[in-house]
Enzyme design. Sequence first.
Site, mmCIF file in Angstrom:
data_model
loop_
_atom_site.group_PDB
_atom_site.id
_atom_site.type_symbol
_atom_site.label_atom_id
_atom_site.label_comp_id
_atom_site.label_asym_id
_atom_site.label_seq_id
_atom_site.Cartn_x
_atom_site.Cartn_y
_atom_site.Cartn_z
ATOM 1 N N ARG A 35 -12.671 -9.943 0.474
ATOM 2 C CA ARG A 35 -11.280 -9.526 0.273
ATOM 3 C C ARG A 35 -10.353 -10.725 0.492
ATOM 4 O O ARG A 35 -9.407 -10.942 -0.248
ATOM 5 C CB ARG A 35 -10.899 -8.408 1.269
ATOM 6 C CG ARG A 35 -11.585 -7.075 1.063
ATOM 7 C CD ARG A 35 -11.117 -6.376 -0.188
ATOM 8 N NE ARG A 35 -9.680 -6.160 -0.218
ATOM 9 C CZ ARG A 35 -9.033 -5.135 0.343
ATOM 10 N NH1 ARG A 35 -9.718 -4.188 0.947
ATOM 11 N NH2 ARG A 35 -7.719 -5.016 0.236
ATOM 12 N N HIS A 46 -7.340 0.631 -6.500
ATOM 13 C CA HIS A 46 -7.466 -0.358 -5.417
ATOM 14 C C HIS A 46 -8.004 -1.656 -6.046
ATOM 15 O O HIS A 46 -9.148 -2.056 -5.802
ATOM 16 C CB HIS A 46 -8.420 0.194 -4.358
ATOM 17 C CG HIS A 46 -8.324 -0.466 -3.019
ATOM 18 N ND1 HIS A 46 -7.509 -1.553 -2.773
ATOM 19 C CD2 HIS A 46 -8.956 -0.196 -1.846
ATOM 20 C CE1 HIS A 46 -7.642 -1.901 -1.497
ATOM 21 N NE2 HIS A 46 -8.515 -1.104 -0.912
ATOM 22 N N ARG A 102 0.886 -1.175 0.000
ATOM 23 C CA ARG A 102 0.000 0.000 0.000
ATOM 24 C C ARG A 102 0.911 1.208 0.000
ATOM 25 O O ARG A 102 1.607 1.471 0.975
ATOM 26 C CB ARG A 102 -0.927 -0.005 1.224
ATOM 27 C CG ARG A 102 -1.697 1.288 1.384
ATOM 28 C CD ARG A 102 -2.859 1.176 2.340
ATOM 29 N NE ARG A 102 -3.929 0.376 1.766
ATOM 30 C CZ ARG A 102 -5.117 0.210 2.328
ATOM 31 N NH1 ARG A 102 -5.384 0.767 3.491
ATOM 32 N NH2 ARG A 102 -6.041 -0.528 1.743
ATOM 33 N N CYS A 110 -16.438 -0.075 0.552
ATOM 34 C CA CYS A 110 -15.191 -0.811 0.799
ATOM 35 C C CYS A 110 -14.775 -0.754 2.260
ATOM 36 O O CYS A 110 -13.975 -1.583 2.706
ATOM 37 C CB CYS A 110 -14.080 -0.293 -0.103
ATOM 38 S SG CYS A 110 -13.609 1.413 0.233
ATOM 39 N N ASP A 164 -18.048 5.539 -0.893
ATOM 40 C CA ASP A 164 -16.795 5.428 -0.134
ATOM 41 C C ASP A 164 -16.668 6.737 0.655
ATOM 42 O O ASP A 164 -17.430 7.695 0.423
ATOM 43 C CB ASP A 164 -15.614 5.237 -1.123
ATOM 44 C CG ASP A 164 -14.265 5.033 -0.433
ATOM 45 O OD1 ASP A 164 -14.252 4.711 0.776
ATOM 46 O OD2 ASP A 164 -13.225 5.191 -1.112
ATOM 47 N N GLN A 168 -9.629 -4.573 -3.954
ATOM 48 C CA GLN A 168 -10.974 -4.243 -3.454
ATOM 49 C C GLN A 168 -12.028 -4.520 -4.526
ATOM 50 O O GLN A 168 -13.072 -5.114 -4.249
ATOM 51 C CB GLN A 168 -11.020 -2.754 -3.058
ATOM 52 C CG GLN A 168 -12.374 -2.315 -2.539
ATOM 53 C CD GLN A 168 -12.727 -2.977 -1.221
ATOM 54 O OE1 GLN A 168 -11.971 -2.910 -0.262
ATOM 55 N NE2 GLN A 168 -13.886 -3.638 -1.151
HETATM 56 N N1 CP Z 1 -11.119 -1.384 2.165
HETATM 57 C C1 CP Z 1 -9.855 -1.334 2.627
HETATM 58 O O1 CP Z 1 -8.890 -1.373 1.865
HETATM 59 O O2 CP Z 1 -9.751 -1.278 3.975
HETATM 60 P P1 CP Z 1 -8.404 -1.029 4.799
HETATM 61 O O3 CP Z 1 -7.983 0.386 4.555
HETATM 62 O O4 CP Z 1 -8.812 -1.273 6.217
HETATM 63 O O5 CP Z 1 -7.369 -2.003 4.335
HETATM 64 N N1 NVA Z 2 -10.655 5.959 -0.820
HETATM 65 C C1 NVA Z 2 -10.207 5.455 0.464
HETATM 66 C C2 NVA Z 2 -10.267 3.971 0.459
HETATM 67 C C3 NVA Z 2 -9.874 3.332 1.772
HETATM 68 C C4 NVA Z 2 -9.919 1.827 1.708
HETATM 69 C C5 NVA Z 2 -8.796 5.961 0.763
HETATM 70 O O1 NVA Z 2 -7.983 6.035 -0.175
HETATM 71 O O2 NVA Z 2 -8.512 6.289 1.911
#
Ligand code: CP
Ligand code: NVA
Length: 301
Positions: free
Chosen positions: A279, A131, A104, A251, A214, A134
């Site tokens: 997931r 993502h 990430r 998500c 989201d 997801q």
């Molecule tokens: N949806 C998602 O990626 O959650 P986290 O940020 O908790 O990994």
């Molecule tokens: N759009 C959000 C998704 C988190 C899973 C972010 O980037 O924080």
Amino acid sequence: MSIEPRHFMDLEDFEPEVLKKILAHAHELKAQKFNPPQILEGLSLAMMFDKRSTRTRISFEVGMKQLGGHTVILNVGDIQLSGAESLEDTANVLSRYVDAIMIRMSDHERLEEFASYCKVPVINGMTDKSHPCQIMADMMTIEEKLGGVQGKKITWLGDYNNVTKTFEQAAPIFDFELVISTPEDIAPDIANDHVSYRESPNDAVWNADVVVTDTWVSMGQEGKSIEKFMPYQVTPELMSEAADSAIFMHCMPIHENEEVSPAVLKTPACVIYDEAENRLHAQKAILAWCMKHAGVTIGAE
Ligand code: CP
Ligand code: NVA
């Protein structure tokens, strides 16, 4: 002969048939969740994070363990990459220790550069651009709940962000209609002929099979004003415009009373926990595919 690693960076990098096969394997692995095949026995996954995570971190860790493998968790702030060590050296060294890397990383281009140095598969665990893990779980959830994704109308409400952009990539691949509804000043350029924009959330949601939203404030955007997003909050009234069998997806993490009202979360239409569980299974299938295409998997499809 060395095999070039096949990374999992973006859905648009793949032929639809490959992603559909990974999803079919994900359903199979979910059916085997109490007796998972040990197809990644002895293999290691490094997981690197420069942002918070609950679902991504835990589902990758548990997924690897269920399939017989193990994980090493690296917070970017704790490794030499946050000092003077280069992406190239970090990538080369990790490639000598582990069989795959999940990252990430905020900056998508930096992730691509890192992957270009890696000799093992790299999986995008979310960037500011996309993502993909997801959306694979989301496709799996829609298949489970509605019997398929092809031809469905999916309405996205609220911010235009990394998750929206990945839905845009998914629309032509899985052949669904994506309607995006955001404040006019952040209306996206239309990405492809499966995607359209409606400023009015009521128009956008009409007869939708899936309503999805989201957070309005993605990680790294703290302090952003959310006032303009209020008309895009998913409420029971808005859900009533959707198809009778419509499902609500998110998500997570959720910000109640911002992008969604608590009442929606208590209805049978809300499938967020199944979506979060998926997931785990979708990523096991992604891991198996990556390992197999790096030439190290034993027995995975
Ligand atoms: N949806 C998602 O990626 O959650 P986290 O940020 O908790 O990994
Ligand atoms: N759009 C959000 C998704 C988190 C899973 C972010 O980037 O924080």
